[in-house]
Design an enzyme around this catalytic site. Structure first.
Site, PDB file in Angstrom:
ATOM      1  N   GLU A  39      35.010  35.464  39.491  1.00  0.00           N
ATOM      2  CA  GLU A  39      33.708  35.930  40.035  1.00  0.00           C
ATOM      3  C   GLU A  39      33.850  36.349  41.498  1.00  0.00           C
ATOM      4  OE1 GLU A  39      30.911  36.224  38.445  1.00  0.00           O
ATOM      5  OE2 GLU A  39      31.381  35.240  36.564  1.00  0.00           O
TER       6      GLU A  39
ATOM      7  N   THR B  78      37.236  36.681  44.324  1.00  0.00           N
ATOM      8  CA  THR B  78      38.059  35.672  45.023  1.00  0.00           C
ATOM      9  C   THR B  78      37.448  35.368  46.396  1.00  0.00           C
ATOM     10  OG1 THR B  78      39.447  37.279  46.174  1.00  0.00           O
ATOM     11  CG2 THR B  78      40.142  36.660  43.936  1.00  0.00           C
TER      12      THR B  78
HETATM   13  C1  LIG Z   1      39.897  30.820  33.848  1.00  0.00           C
HETATM   14  C2  LIG Z   1      39.422  32.207  34.205  1.00  0.00           C
HETATM   15  C3  LIG Z   1      38.295  32.728  33.591  1.00  0.00           C
HETATM   16  C4  LIG Z   1      37.899  34.049  33.853  1.00  0.00           C
HETATM   17  N1  LIG Z   1      36.815  34.567  33.178  1.00  0.00           N
HETATM   18  C5  LIG Z   1      36.545  35.902  33.285  1.00  0.00           C
HETATM   19  C6  LIG Z   1      35.549  36.513  32.457  1.00  0.00           C
HETATM   20  O1  LIG Z   1      34.854  35.839  31.667  1.00  0.00           O
HETATM   21  N2  LIG Z   1      35.399  37.867  32.515  1.00  0.00           N
HETATM   22  C7  LIG Z   1      36.128  38.652  33.352  1.00  0.00           C
HETATM   23  O2  LIG Z   1      35.927  39.866  33.348  1.00  0.00           O
HETATM   24  N3  LIG Z   1      37.067  38.089  34.179  1.00  0.00           N
HETATM   25  C8  LIG Z   1      37.297  36.756  34.156  1.00  0.00           C
HETATM   26  N4  LIG Z   1      38.261  36.178  34.946  1.00  0.00           N
HETATM   27  C9  LIG Z   1      39.073  37.048  35.804  1.00  0.00           C
HETATM   28  C10 LIG Z   1      38.762  36.890  37.286  1.00  0.00           C
HETATM   29  O3  LIG Z   1      37.516  37.436  37.598  1.00  0.00           O
HETATM   30  C11 LIG Z   1      39.926  37.564  38.065  1.00  0.00           C
HETATM   31  O4  LIG Z   1      41.047  36.722  37.900  1.00  0.00           O
HETATM   32  C12 LIG Z   1      39.588  37.765  39.526  1.00  0.00           C
HETATM   33  O5  LIG Z   1      38.676  38.806  39.701  1.00  0.00           O
HETATM   34  C13 LIG Z   1      40.846  38.060  40.373  1.00  0.00           C
HETATM   35  O6  LIG Z   1      41.590  39.077  39.796  1.00  0.00           O
HETATM   36  P1  LIG Z   1      43.179  38.878  39.596  1.00  0.00           P
HETATM   37  O7  LIG Z   1      43.431  37.576  38.955  1.00  0.00           O
HETATM   38  O8  LIG Z   1      43.677  40.115  38.957  1.00  0.00           O
HETATM   39  O9  LIG Z   1      43.762  38.754  41.071  1.00  0.00           O
HETATM   40  P2  LIG Z   1      44.118  39.961  42.059  1.00  0.00           P
HETATM   41  O10 LIG Z   1      42.994  40.914  42.153  1.00  0.00           O
HETATM   42  O11 LIG Z   1      45.467  40.488  41.725  1.00  0.00           O
HETATM   43  O12 LIG Z   1      44.202  39.174  43.455  1.00  0.00           O
HETATM   44  C14 LIG Z   1      45.316  38.350  43.790  1.00  0.00           C
HETATM   45  C15 LIG Z   1      45.170  37.957  45.265  1.00  0.00           C
HETATM   46  O13 LIG Z   1      45.113  39.147  46.078  1.00  0.00           O
HETATM   47  C16 LIG Z   1      43.945  39.096  46.878  1.00  0.00           C
HETATM   48  N5  LIG Z   1      43.407  40.448  47.084  1.00  0.00           N
HETATM   49  C17 LIG Z   1      43.214  41.430  46.167  1.00  0.00           C
HETATM   50  N6  LIG Z   1      42.684  42.522  46.768  1.00  0.00           N
HETATM   51  C18 LIG Z   1      42.506  42.191  48.066  1.00  0.00           C
HETATM   52  C19 LIG Z   1      41.982  42.869  49.206  1.00  0.00           C
HETATM   53  N7  LIG Z   1      41.494  44.124  49.137  1.00  0.00           N
HETATM   54  N8  LIG Z   1      41.982  42.225  50.393  1.00  0.00           N
HETATM   55  C20 LIG Z   1      42.436  40.955  50.503  1.00  0.00           C
HETATM   56  N9  LIG Z   1      42.947  40.253  49.457  1.00  0.00           N
HETATM   57  C21 LIG Z   1      42.974  40.876  48.270  1.00  0.00           C
HETATM   58  C22 LIG Z   1      42.953  38.254  46.079  1.00  0.00           C
HETATM   59  O14 LIG Z   1      41.916  37.741  46.921  1.00  0.00           O
HETATM   60  C23 LIG Z   1      43.882  37.170  45.536  1.00  0.00           C
HETATM   61  O15 LIG Z   1      44.103  36.208  46.532  1.00  0.00           O
HETATM   62  C24 LIG Z   1      38.625  34.836  34.779  1.00  0.00           C
HETATM   63  C25 LIG Z   1      39.726  34.276  35.444  1.00  0.00           C
HETATM   64  C26 LIG Z   1      40.130  32.981  35.164  1.00  0.00           C
HETATM   65  C27 LIG Z   1      41.309  32.413  35.891  1.00  0.00           C
END
Ligand SMILES: Cc1cc2nc3c(=O)[nH]c(=O)nc-3n(C[C@H](O)[C@H](O)[C@H](O)COP(=O)(O)OP(=O)(O)OC[C@H]3O[C@@H](n4cnc5c(N)ncnc54)[C@H](O)[C@@H]3O)c2cc1C
Length: 389
Positions: free
Chosen positions: A368, A370
């Site tokens: 939701e 980070t």
């Molecule tokens: C248990 C679980 C349940 C979930 N449920 C859902 C769901 O029901 N539906 C759904 O759609 N998603 C869901 N998610 C997904 C979740 O919303 C994403 O994991 C989240 O948006 C982060 O995306 P990512 O994991 O690809 O990390 P990334 O986007 O790859 O980020 C990795 C790191 O890079 C940082 N970062 C990325 N871009 C920037 C920037 N521009 N500036 C600074 N830092 C940055 C992030 O803050 C983080 O620290 C779920 C995740 C988990 C773990």
């Protein structure tokens, strides 16, 4: 003596109406009687306690702050207090209810046709159907605007292709709200389990949110009727509108996890004795941690309460909710870490809820939006400068 005397430090309860106290009491009793006895085992087994779905429906927890279609029509303070109590039990319960209400029922309610509302909202409210929300993709998490899943009109159907991942409730869901790119931009679709070309696979090996089902959704030339598009969900803005609803609930929910950690640490440090047979709570360094926790929980409650009031007046902005989510998750995680420390070796045991909450909160920090993304939302609001790139 109330079970949680320590979290009403500035007489927060005096801000709550009789009805709000009653809703909180109902949710608290449900968690004490139905969740606490089973959650340790469910977490260890990596299983969602499905038997609780019908109970939560009967108590009106699904879409509780929506009006009509069988929904409870509660105000946003009452809704928040339910989230708080559920997450006192476990983040998995709160996540289930957040997804069902804020990410599945809300988009149908806000962007759906009257027919879609009539068909789905009563089923979802009553727990006869479970939903999930597919936005994240393997390559696109923080930046869903770059999503690659597509929906194209061919004759009388939409054809979906692509993959969504990390989807809460995916493997349980009867209906998925799926966001995909069309020639007109990002749009939302309702995809029913059993539709040809649509399948789900659960993600295993999680060390966090173990009592929650998390899955990938696969679409391969998946044909759905034209009527399954949510007609008023236009662009990523519509998806973010759903996330704002869910993030508000998280802002309250994590306080429940923090309270459980704080209460566990307070009671443990009063009974555990070291050095001259004195309780460890008598040491200044221990009291400093307890004082920090109750202060931050209290500040978090007041922010959540204020935003609930603004939300009831339709004045809460997404950037306000970002502050609530970012702050309250961060302090809840710190409360879990402090509490784990204060329990010493016992703090790592599943006999106490602390490590479970701590591990869960690592997910809540990421999903939701980070912590970084919410920092950037707040930063943009106060400077006018977008710093995502
Ligand atoms: C248990 C679980 C349940 C979930 N449920 C859902 C769901 O029901 N539906 C759904 O759609 N998603 C869901 N998610 C997904 C979740 O919303 C994403 O994991 C989240 O948006 C982060 O995306 P990512 O994991 O690809 O990390 P990334 O986007 O790859 O980020 C990795 C790191 O890079 C940082 N970062 C990325 N871009 C920037 C920037 N521009 N500036 C600074 N830092 C940055 C992030 O803050 C983080 O620290 C779920 C995740 C988990 C773990």
């Amino acid at each position: 003596m109330p079970r949680f005397p320590g979290v009403d430090y500035v007489q927060f309860d005096s801000l709550l109406s009789e009805q709000e106290l009653l809703v909180r009491q109902t949710a608290r009793q449900f968690v004490d009687e139905r969740v606490v006895p089973v959650i340790r085992e469910a977490y260890n087994q990596g299983e969602f306690p499905k038997q609780l779905i019908r109970d939560m429906a009967d108590l009106g927890f699904f879409g509780a702050n929506l009006e009509g279609y069988g929904c409870a029509g509660l105000n946003n303070i009452e809704y928040g207090l339910i989230m708080q109590e559920l997450e006192r039990g476990d983040s998995a319960l709160r996540s289930f209810v957040s997804v069902q209400g804020a990410l599945v029922m809300y988009p149908i309610y806000a962007y759906g046709s009257e027919e879609q509302k009539q068909i789905w909202l009563p089923k979802l409210q009553s727990g006869k159907a479970v939903g999930c929300f597919g936005l994240t993709e393997p390559g696109y998490g923080s930046n869903p605007s770059a999503m690659t899943a597509t929906a194209e009109k061919h004759g009388g159907v939409w054809v979906l292709n692509g993959e969504k991942t990390w989807i809460t409730n995916g493997g349980l869901a009867d209906i998925a709200v799926v966001w995909a790119r069309t020639p007109d931009g990002i749009r939302a679709f309702l995809v029913e389990r059993g539709t040809q070309g649509f399948s789900t696979s659960d993600i295993h090996g999680k060390l966090s949110m173990r009592a929650s089902v998390t899955s990938s959704l696969h679409f391969s030339n998946c044909e759905i009727p034209l009527d399954n598009q949510l007609p008023n969900a236009k662009g990523l803005r519509a998806a973010l509108g759903c996330l704002t609803q869910a993030r508000y609930g998280i802002g309250w929910g994590v306080l429940g996890a923090a309270m459980d950690c704080y209460e566990t640490a307070r009671s443990y440090t009063l009974s555990r004795k070291q050095f001259d047979n004195r309780p460890i709570a008598s040491h200044q360094l221990v009291q400093e941690k307890l004082a920090w926790m109750i202060t931050e929980i209290t500040k978090g409650q007041l922010l959540a309460f204020h935003l609930g009031k603004l939300k009831d007046q339709d004045r809460a902005e997404p950037a306000h909710i970002s502050m609530l989510k970012r702050n309250n998750v961060a302090i809840a995680l710190e409360c879990a870490r402090f509490s784990r420390d204060l329990l010493g070796a016992n703090g790592i045991m599943d006999e106490y809820p602390i490590m479970r909450h701590m591990c869960n909160l690592e997910t809540v920090k990421t999903y939701e939006g980070t912590e970084h993304i919410h920092t950037l939302i707040i930063g943009e609001k106060i400077t006018g400068i977008s710093a995502y790139r």
